[in-house]
Motif scaffolding. Structure first.
Motif, PDB file in Angstrom:
ATOM      1  N   SER A   1       1.918  -3.470  -1.754  1.00  0.00           N
ATOM      2  CA  SER A   1       3.296  -3.721  -2.398  1.00  0.00           C
ATOM      3  C   SER A   1       3.987  -3.078  -1.262  1.00  0.00           C
ATOM      4  O   SER A   1       4.861  -2.852  -0.872  1.00  0.00           O
ATOM      5  CB  SER A   1       3.299  -3.540  -3.302  1.00  0.00           C
ATOM      6  OG  SER A   1       2.576  -4.498  -4.328  1.00  0.00           O
ATOM      7  N   LYS A   2       3.175  -1.328  -1.444  1.00  0.00           N
ATOM      8  CA  LYS A   2       3.817  -0.646  -0.897  1.00  0.00           C
ATOM      9  C   LYS A   2       3.690  -0.700   0.678  1.00  0.00           C
ATOM     10  O   LYS A   2       4.719  -0.250   1.703  1.00  0.00           O
ATOM     11  CB  LYS A   2       2.859   0.638  -1.304  1.00  0.00           C
ATOM     12  CG  LYS A   2       3.824   1.511  -1.069  1.00  0.00           C
ATOM     13  CD  LYS A   2       2.284   2.967  -1.065  1.00  0.00           C
ATOM     14  CE  LYS A   2       3.245   4.303  -0.219  1.00  0.00           C
ATOM     15  NZ  LYS A   2       1.406   5.823  -0.464  1.00  0.00           N
TER      16      LYS A   2
ATOM     17  N   LEU B   1       6.064  -3.502   2.104  1.00  0.00           N
ATOM     18  CA  LEU B   1       7.642  -2.566   2.088  1.00  0.00           C
ATOM     19  C   LEU B   1       7.417  -2.309   3.510  1.00  0.00           C
ATOM     20  O   LEU B   1       8.688  -2.424   4.033  1.00  0.00           O
ATOM     21  CB  LEU B   1       7.611  -2.324   1.332  1.00  0.00           C
ATOM     22  CG  LEU B   1       9.141  -2.034   0.864  1.00  0.00           C
ATOM     23  CD1 LEU B   1      10.288  -2.803   0.397  1.00  0.00           C
ATOM     24  CD2 LEU B   1       9.122  -0.075   0.359  1.00  0.00           C
TER      25      LEU B   1
ATOM     26  N   VAL C   1       9.049  -9.776   1.873  1.00  0.00           N
ATOM     27  CA  VAL C   1       9.130  -8.411   0.647  1.00  0.00           C
ATOM     28  C   VAL C   1       8.771  -9.456  -0.979  1.00  0.00           C
ATOM     29  O   VAL C   1      10.040 -10.061  -0.988  1.00  0.00           O
ATOM     30  CB  VAL C   1       9.720  -7.314   1.029  1.00  0.00           C
ATOM     31  CG1 VAL C   1       9.401  -6.278  -0.501  1.00  0.00           C
ATOM     32  CG2 VAL C   1       9.929  -6.071   1.987  1.00  0.00           C
TER      33      VAL C   1
ATOM     34  N   LEU D   1       7.540  -5.281  -6.411  1.00  0.00           N
ATOM     35  CA  LEU D   1       8.703  -4.213  -6.337  1.00  0.00           C
ATOM     36  C   LEU D   1       8.498  -3.656  -7.923  1.00  0.00           C
ATOM     37  O   LEU D   1       8.626  -2.875  -7.851  1.00  0.00           O
ATOM     38  CB  LEU D   1      10.372  -4.204  -6.044  1.00  0.00           C
ATOM     39  CG  LEU D   1      10.974  -4.804  -4.436  1.00  0.00           C
ATOM     40  CD1 LEU D   1      12.086  -4.586  -4.984  1.00  0.00           C
ATOM     41  CD2 LEU D   1      10.202  -3.496  -3.431  1.00  0.00           C
TER      42      LEU D   1
ATOM     43  N   LEU E   1       5.604  -1.246  -7.428  1.00  0.00           N
ATOM     44  CA  LEU E   1       6.409  -0.139  -6.792  1.00  0.00           C
ATOM     45  C   LEU E   1       6.842   0.910  -7.603  1.00  0.00           C
ATOM     46  O   LEU E   1       7.609   1.701  -7.717  1.00  0.00           O
ATOM     47  CB  LEU E   1       7.166  -0.118  -5.680  1.00  0.00           C
ATOM     48  CG  LEU E   1       6.692  -0.987  -4.578  1.00  0.00           C
ATOM     49  CD1 LEU E   1       7.559  -0.705  -2.803  1.00  0.00           C
ATOM     50  CD2 LEU E   1       5.167   0.557  -3.891  1.00  0.00           C
ATOM     51  N   LEU E   2       8.277  -0.300  -8.508  1.00  0.00           N
ATOM     52  CA  LEU E   2       8.632   0.470  -9.768  1.00  0.00           C
ATOM     53  C   LEU E   2       8.255   1.237 -11.030  1.00  0.00           C
ATOM     54  O   LEU E   2       8.608   1.616 -11.528  1.00  0.00           O
ATOM     55  CB  LEU E   2       9.938  -0.159  -9.688  1.00  0.00           C
ATOM     56  CG  LEU E   2      11.006  -0.588  -8.160  1.00  0.00           C
ATOM     57  CD1 LEU E   2      11.968  -2.259  -8.276  1.00  0.00           C
ATOM     58  CD2 LEU E   2      11.093   0.382  -7.925  1.00  0.00           C
TER      59      LEU E   2
ATOM     60  N   LEU F   1      10.674   6.304  -4.881  1.00  0.00           N
ATOM     61  CA  LEU F   1      10.873   5.402  -4.074  1.00  0.00           C
ATOM     62  C   LEU F   1      11.317   6.078  -2.399  1.00  0.00           C
ATOM     63  O   LEU F   1      11.973   7.065  -2.329  1.00  0.00           O
ATOM     64  CB  LEU F   1      12.333   4.693  -4.850  1.00  0.00           C
ATOM     65  CG  LEU F   1      12.494   4.515  -5.748  1.00  0.00           C
ATOM     66  CD1 LEU F   1      13.947   3.460  -6.450  1.00  0.00           C
ATOM     67  CD2 LEU F   1      11.288   3.037  -5.945  1.00  0.00           C
TER      68      LEU F   1
ATOM     69  N   PHE G   1      11.423   2.035   0.798  1.00  0.00           N
ATOM     70  CA  PHE G   1      12.555   1.293   0.003  1.00  0.00           C
ATOM     71  C   PHE G   1      14.075   1.234   0.241  1.00  0.00           C
ATOM     72  O   PHE G   1      15.106   0.269  -0.397  1.00  0.00           O
ATOM     73  CB  PHE G   1      11.835   1.980  -1.358  1.00  0.00           C
ATOM     74  CG  PHE G   1      12.999   0.676  -2.759  1.00  0.00           C
ATOM     75  CD1 PHE G   1      12.242  -0.131  -2.798  1.00  0.00           C
ATOM     76  CD2 PHE G   1      13.911   1.899  -3.163  1.00  0.00           C
ATOM     77  CE1 PHE G   1      12.939  -0.433  -4.014  1.00  0.00           C
ATOM     78  CE2 PHE G   1      14.447   1.274  -4.835  1.00  0.00           C
ATOM     79  CZ  PHE G   1      13.624  -0.172  -4.790  1.00  0.00           C
TER      80      PHE G   1
ATOM     81  N   PRO H   1      16.792  -3.796  -8.705  1.00  0.00           N
ATOM     82  CA  PRO H   1      16.384  -3.715  -7.704  1.00  0.00           C
ATOM     83  C   PRO H   1      15.091  -4.859  -7.381  1.00  0.00           C
ATOM     84  O   PRO H   1      15.690  -5.433  -6.287  1.00  0.00           O
ATOM     85  CB  PRO H   1      15.236  -2.828  -7.022  1.00  0.00           C
ATOM     86  CG  PRO H   1      14.918  -1.795  -8.289  1.00  0.00           C
ATOM     87  CD  PRO H   1      16.140  -2.260  -9.515  1.00  0.00           C
ATOM     88  N   ILE H   2      14.859  -5.427  -8.167  1.00  0.00           N
ATOM     89  CA  ILE H   2      14.175  -6.653  -7.535  1.00  0.00           C
ATOM     90  C   ILE H   2      15.037  -8.101  -8.199  1.00  0.00           C
ATOM     91  O   ILE H   2      14.938  -8.485  -6.905  1.00  0.00           O
ATOM     92  CB  ILE H   2      13.140  -7.388  -9.095  1.00  0.00           C
ATOM     93  CG1 ILE H   2      11.562  -6.220  -9.196  1.00  0.00           C
ATOM     94  CG2 ILE H   2      12.326  -8.948  -8.978  1.00  0.00           C
ATOM     95  CD1 ILE H   2      11.200  -5.871 -10.306  1.00  0.00           C
TER      96      ILE H   2
END
Ligand code: PEP
Ligand code: MG
Length: 909
Positions: free
Chosen positions: A377-378, A381, A402, A407, A410-411, A549, A553, A892-893
């Motif tokens: 995922s990282k 992005l 993305v 996310l 990532l989060l 983050l 991002f 954020p999603i």
């Protein structure tokens, strides 16, 4: 990609097209019959081989049999259309002209590779059968031609092994056992030590094994070999793994797979030959640098199989990891330089990061396969943002690339660096992320624990499609067996949950329900932690840290905010949650559940006093104690949200939720509140309801106890005035009335709110603008939206209750049997997770239309759990809501999903 977007028919399925069906598409020599956009017909592999051929890249010539053939083959009890054979012969003739070698000919025989290739890359498809065309005669020719008998016989035995496994259905291990036996007999350790004669002997044993198992000899006729491989490739469409994968990923059954047949190139022809897999960027971090590994003098899947350790492709990578072995860049500078240039060319052409398989045969570079590379995922992005900044794609495309759900990862917290770690086992870091949970070994336990609100880690020796449901509800997966492409690894990556696979030191005993590593024994229910980044399995629950983050991002989110129309608010009632949500970009609070404030320390006993009170006087006394607490809580929220709107919902749950139910607790609470135990017990008895979720809750409480509304309103307005004065920010409270179904309910409560607001303002001498609105969480409210909107200034869809009441399924118990529904295919999605567009969605559409008919400027949002779920957000965009509200970590999603929804709407119009 889902059925709806990629369900393009393969065209020739029903033969209804004009003229003869074209089953075979050739490529090679700088041209091709097909193109990249013909994936539905040629499969992803075939379409891209054609495309690369058209680009003039060095692709071994070949041809693709269309997905329509697979459909035909499966629909007609494994028969082939009459015109297929001649088309294949024609394609083979073309191959002969391009390669100078002829299939089945004794002089300069042509060898082939066969691969299945669906429109979407998916597990379960037939992997490569290499060296097809070798038999007892052609192997001799190959040995002479290359002056390398060892190579020729090794190639032949590999072919028999692959064919035996994939076409004849004989377990790979039986072949491997023969190789091991011969090595033991000869006291050898490595395959590379086996001589040409050893391989010859092994080939004879392979053939004997096949004869014994099938009562038929291994086919010497190369055309029989070819047809066998074509049939097996088509049949692999119906393999159990493929079927499960399609179900999970919503891929239509009728796509079918294409079959790719290609001239062999040999990476195992000696020291100037090699086979390699490369990524045009780093698939873990997304960094813009060519990465990959190669094996000298090796063939096909050797790099992936891991029998030999591959070396680094680039000099930089070799230096970085201090490897003494030369990189390909150093060892084969010319073909490597050509390959690097092709990577750039292909990235520009496809505008994405690619995974490429290539072979060097006697110094000549051949590109074998191009895939859109899988990435963390990282990396996804970073690559999306970098490519937009490099001008390869637009910002909008970057935003679309993305996956909002990614996310989440990532989060998600990572294991805290400083935390004590008791590592009990290590396996492959098969899917990133970290998670803790209770250890379970079976899907049924995973579901049971989860339905009781517990997080679980599923441990299996290895997983199979039957475990997919357990994997779905688990926070993470650990397996004792299986590699990076094992079922567990592939499925977990797809689901975005951490997975440690192939932790070989782990023993799992399903009977005893234990996981053992040496002397360490863990039982079902014990807490365990997985680190999907390092592949570590840890004892207990390990503290985790908030992720950092990245700049990418922040950049992406800036673009997202410039695109989206929907506002994103959060569901929060504590300063801590509100702060987190603000950091994640929330633009207000869409739902402050005031009951959560009463559950906090110090408030619950006052709340209980209020509930137990038998007359208005006692109730008022308790409410007077609650007032300053509420006021302080609201004031802190107003300050934190610094001028952003806050929607405060009046008390919603049935009152019994605040009271104890166990006899021991009743005595304790009675003492704390200062009433006799039997008084409390009889109050609890009086509050008992058969269907509390359909009971005395929401605005019904407000109608029974208007003094509660008055207290909450007073606290809110006093806090708002206080915050406005203190911060200088404009404050506009929004009061939301829950569970309304009748306009008059709302009007009753509204009158109390207005009257209290007036009093507060009069007393303070200050004016405050405010809004009164309602939740739409009952079907009647949706239907009556026109009338209700005459009194309500805003609506907020409470889709948790709206789903519950539309289906008549209890939201608290549904998890126990929704999994059965999903398994049985009765529903495709859990409607409590993703909005049921057909039913609940229709009610929402009705409410929007009728509500705005009465009040065109009606603000409408959603605050049920669906407000943070991408597909539901897409629906909210479609029906024109103003905002979505969700839990802080999902903000954020939701922002990204909202931007994608806006872009999709633009695409439609
Ligand atoms: C809802 O019903 O969707 C909602 C947000 O309210 P609650 O979950 O508090 O019932
Ligand atoms: Mg509700």
């Amino acid at each position: 990609m889902g059925q709806s977007t990629n369900g393009a028919t393969n065209g020739a399925t029903n033969g209804a097209t004009n003229g003869p069906t074209k089953w075979v598409y050739s490529y090679g020599g700088g041209q091709a019959d097909g193109r990249a956009d013909m994936r539905a017909l040629l499969g992803s592999k075939g379409a891209h081989l054609a495309e690369m051929s058209n680009l003039g890249l060095p692709v071994p010539p070949g041809f693709t049999i269309t997905t329509a053939l697979c459909t035909h083959y499966l629909a007609t009890d494994h028969s082939y259309p009459d015109d297929l054979g001649p088309q294949i012969e024609e394609a083979l003739e073309r191959l002969a002209q391009l390669s100078g070698r002829r299939f089945g000919c004794i002089k300069q025989p042509l060898f082939l590779s066969i691969r299945a290739g669906a429109p979407e890359t998916m597990p379960g498809m037939m992997e490569a059968i290499l060296n097809l065309g070798l038999n007892d005669e052609t192997v001799e020719v190959l040995a002479k031609e290359t002056d390398n008998a060892r190579f020729a016989y090794d190639s032949y035995r590999r072919f028999i092994q692959m064919y035996g496994d994939m076409v004849l259905g004989i377990d790979q291990n039986e072949f491997e056992d023969i190789v091991e036996e011969v090595k033991d007999e000869r006291a050898l350790f490595y395959d590379t030590e086996l001589s040409a004669d050893d391989w010859k002997g092994i080939i004879e044993r392979y053939k004997a094994l096949i004869l014994q198992e099938l009562d038929e000899p291994f086919p010497q006729d190369v055309r029989a070999q070819l047809w066998g491989a074509i049939g097996a490739a088509c049949s692999s469409w119906m393999s159990a793994r493929a079927i499960t994968y399609r179900r999970v990923h919503d891929i239509a059954e009728d796509w079918g797979t294409a079959v790719n047949i290609q001239a062999m190139v040999f990476g195992n022809l000696g020291e100037s030959s090699a086979t390699a897999v490369a990524h045009t960027r780093d698939p873990d971090t997304g960094e813009k640098r060519l990465t990959g590994k190669y094996l000298l003098n090796a063939q096909g899947e050797d790099v992936l199989e891991g029998n030999r350790t591959p070396y680094e492709l680039t000099l930089d990578a070799r230096l970085a990891n201090g490897s003494p072995e030369p990189s390909m860049e150093e060892l084969m500078p010319e073909p490597f330089a050509r390959f690097r240039a092709i990577c750039d060319q292909l990235e520009h052409h496809y505008r994405d990061m690619l995974e490429l398989e290539f072979t060097i045969e006697g110094g000549q570079l051949w590109i074998l396969q191009k895939r859109t590379a899988k990435r963390t995922s990282k990396a996804a992005l970073r690559i999306a943002v970098d490519m937009a900044l490099e001008g390869l794609i637009s910002k909008e495309e970057a935003v679309m690339r993305v996956d909002p759900r990614s996310l989440d990862e990532l989060l998600h917290p990572t294991l805290s660096e400083s935390a004590e770690r008791i590592v009990i086992a290590k396996g492959l870091a098969a899917s990133p992320g970290a998670a803790s949970g209770h250890l379970v070994f079976e899907t049924k336990d995973a579901e049971l624990f989860t339905s009781n609100g517990k997080r679980v880690i599923l441990a299996r020796t290895e997983t199979s499609p039957e475990d997919v449901h357990g994997m779905h509800v688990a926070q993470g997966i650990v397996t004792a067996r299986g590699g990076m492409t094992s079922h567990a690894a592939v499925v977990a990556r797809g689901m975005g949950i951490p997975c440690v696979s192939g932790a070989g030191m782990i023993r799992i005993n399903y009977q005893d329900e234990t996981l053992t590593v040496g002397a360490e024994v863990m039982h079902k229910g014990d807490l365990i932690t997985l680190d999907g980044r390092s592949g570590e399995v840890l004892k207990g629950e390990v503290p985790m840290e908030k992720p950092e983050l990245t700049d990418e991002f922040a950049t992406l989110m800036e673009w997202v905010d410039g695109i989206r129309r929907l506002k994103v608010r959060c569901n929060a009632e504590t300063v801590q949650d509100a702060k987190a949500a603000r950091d994640f970009g929330a633009e207000g609070i869409g739902l402050c559940r005031t009951e959560h404030m009463f559950l906090q320390e110090g408030r619950i006993s006052v709340m209980r006093e209020m509930i137990i009170a038998t007359d208005a006087h006692d109730r008022e006394r308790a409410l007077n104690k609650l007032l300053p607490m509420q006021r302080a809580d609201f004031a802190a929220l107003f300050e934190t949200m610094a001028g952003f709107p806050i929607t405060v919902r009046l008390l919603d749950p049935p009152l019994h939720e605040f009271l104890p139910s166990e006899p021991g607790d009743i005595a304790k609470v009675a003492r704390a509140v200062g009433v006799a135990e039997d008084v409390l017990a009889s109050r609890i008895h009086a509050l008992h309801e058969f269907n509390p979720m359909l009971g005395h809750r929401g605005c019904r409480l407000a109608i029974s106890y208007p003094e509660m509304v008055e207290m909450q309103t007073r606290a809110l307005f006093e806090a708002a005035l206080e915050a406005a004065e203190k911060t200088g920010n404009p404050v506009q409270p929004e009061i939301m009335v829950p569970l309304v179904s009748i306009k008059e309910e709302l009007e009753f409560v509204k009158a109390r709110i207005d009257a209290t607001a007036k009093k507060v303002m009069k007393k303070s001498g200050k004016e405050l603008s405010y809004k009164i609105g309602t939740m739409i969480e009952l079907p009647r409210a949706a239907l009556q939206a026109r009338k209700i909107a005459e009194s309500a200034e805003f609506f907020s869809f409470g889709t948790n209750d709206l789903t519950q009441t539309t289906y008549g399924i209890s939201r608290d118990d549904a998890a126990r049997y929704i999994s059965d529904y999903l398994r049985a295919g009765v529903v495709e999605q859990d409607p409590f997770i993703s909005i049921d567009v057909d039913g609940v969605g229709e009610l929402m559409e009705i409410a929007v239309e009728r509500g705005r008919f009465a009040r065109p400027d009606l603000t409408i949002g959603i605050c049920g759990e669906h407000g943070g779920e991408p597909a539901s957000i897409d629906f909210c965009e479609k029906i024109g809501l103003d905002y979505v509200s969700c839990s802080p970590f999902r903000v954020p999603i939701a922002r990204l999903a909202a931007a994608q929804a806006t872009l999709r709407r633009h695409q439609r119009t």
